[in-house]
Design an enzyme around this catalytic site. Structure first.
Site, PDB file in Angstrom:
ATOM      1  CG  ASP A   1      35.433  34.592  35.536  1.00 47.81           C
ATOM      2  OD1 ASP A   1      36.237  33.973  34.517  1.00 47.81           O
ATOM      3  OD2 ASP A   1      36.339  35.786  35.151  1.00 47.81           O
TER       4      ASP A   1
ATOM      5  CG  ASP B   1      42.479  33.145  35.859  1.00 49.12           C
ATOM      6  OD1 ASP B   1      43.559  33.024  36.976  1.00 49.12           O
ATOM      7  OD2 ASP B   1      42.305  32.701  35.113  1.00 49.12           O
TER       8      ASP B   1
END
Ligand SMILES: O=P(O)(O)OC[C@H]1O[C@H](O[C@H]2O[C@H](CO)[C@@H](O)[C@H](O)[C@H]2O)[C@H](O)[C@@H](O)[C@@H]1O
Length: 385
Positions: free
Chosen positions: A123, A125
């Site tokens: 992922d 952020d």
């Protein structure tokens, strides 16, 4: 970028009128009433009507908004704070018994990886970049970039982000990776004809380097709708100090991290009214962000399965997929791996959270350490061969 349409999508079929069948979405996933998309280009959303905010108070949105991102650690100043800090530390330590640190469990992890090919999913952020107040300032450090590149040199690696694919590519800037944006609704993967036969909405395209790739966008039909919703949300939140709306192509994000808490109900109501107007869009909660996205049977978990297929890595015996994420939307990917007994998830969190991930890491700096260790281990292993 050239695009050669293949067939119609299995998810979004039938080019003509916008109906449930045109969207090709399982009818059980769709609301049973209302217009598919808004009929008017600009909908007027009353900001405050007497009693209107009861909608978002009674349906639990506000509670979810408050719980959506842990507060930053406060300085421990007095006895009361010290006691609270002790309690939360104790809760974290006991949570880690269930979700041990991936760093402390490194030996165990490489034991699982022996004679298997790791496939790495990351992922963006909160994993590769720290959470900051302004989403445009969530930059990845050069050290982290080196660590990710190192891993990608040894294992197939993909980024699966809620941001638009172009945006996350600009932030990461590594050509060695595969990228999936809009929570997996926009995937650029390797050309694989058996995958494009199974997913007819795959089109052949070219990447930034001119290499042939498969482009999979199962919510393509929603592009104009998301654009319309984005513009409406910008308009309707423009008076709310600190509110920020992002267009991620297949979803629109409304950030309230910098909005005074007393105005959160107004933010929630703006989004609530959009969903009333567009029943084929739904809400997901992220970290101090409300996200409006199409009602289709697709998520980060399905994106992981799609990429594994595309890479010819869906053979559970020889492959160890690892997914590192920090958010609710990453839980779909953790679940796919846990339920398939196929690899595992690592949750990045400094507070205890309900999760389907197996291991944990505290923050992006621990993610970097883990990626470095993995790259170094593989390099040493290969050198010894
Ligand atoms: O799937 P991800 O790559 O984790 O993307 C999820 C969301 O990330 C961004 O918002 C989050 O990070 C911001 C920067 O640190 C922070 O300000 C915000 O409060 C967080 O929610 C991005 O801006 C969102 O659109 C993504 O959906």
């Amino acid at each position: 970028m050239e695009m050669k349409p293949n067939h119609a999508s299995p998810v979004l079929t039938d080019p003509a009128p916008v109906t449930k069948s045109r969207l090709g979405i399982r009818s059980s996933l769709l609301p049973q009433h209302g217009a598919p998309f808004s009929s008017s280009r600009h909908i007027m959303i009353p900001r405050r009507k007497p009693g209107i905010l009861d909608d978002v108070r009674s349906n639990g949105w506000l509670d979810a908004m408050k719980a959506s991102s842990p507060p930053r650690k406060k300085l421990v100043r007095d006895f009361t704070f010290e006691a609270a800090a002790d309690d939360s530390d104790a809760a974290y330590v006991s949570w880690m018994l269930k979700h041990p640190s991936a760093l402390n469990s490194f030996e165990q992890i490489i034991e699982q990886a022996k004679n298997k090919k790791i496939a790495m999913f990351l992922d963006y952020d909160g994993v590769l970049s720290p959470i900051v107040d302004d989403p445009d300032c969530a930059l990845m450090s050069d050290d982290m970039r080196v660590a990710v590149k190192n891993v990608a040199d040894h294992f197939p690696t993909a980024i699966i982000s809620g941001r638009s694919r172009d945006k996350v590519y600009d932030l990461v800037g590594l050509t060695e990776l595969y990228y999936a944006g809009s929570h997996g609704m926009d995937i650029m993967g390797p050309v694989n004809s058996s995958v494009s036969n199974d997913h007819p909405s795959c089109v052949k395209s070219t990447d930034q380097q001119g290499k042939e790739v498969n482009l999979f966008q199962p919510a393509r039909e929603f592009l104009p709708v998301i654009d319309e919703v984005f513009r409406t949300l910008v308009e309707n939140t423009k008076g709310i100090k600190g509110a920020k709306v992002e267009n991620h192509k297949f979803c629109a994000s409304v950030h309230y991290r910098n909005v005074d808490e007393k105005n959160w109900p107004v933010i929630a109501q703006c989004v609530h009214d959009i969903l009333k107007e567009y029943p084929r869009l739904r809400l997901t909660h992220g970290r101090k962000v409300l996200e409006v996205r199409p009602v289709i049977d697709w998520n980060k978990g399905k994106a992981v399965e799609f990429l594994l297929d595309s890479l010819g890595l869906s053979d559970t015996e020889d492959v160890l997929p690892i997914y590192i994420g920090d958010d609710k939307t990453d839980e779909d990917a953790f679940k796919v791996l846990r339920e398939g007994n196929f690899g595992f998830g690592i949750l990045v969190s400094s507070t205890p959270k309900e999760t389907s991930a197996v291991y944990s890491l505290k923050d992006p700096s621990e993610v970097m350490e883990f990626l470095k260790s993995l790259g170094n281990w593989k390099k040493t292993e290969e050198a010894g061969k």
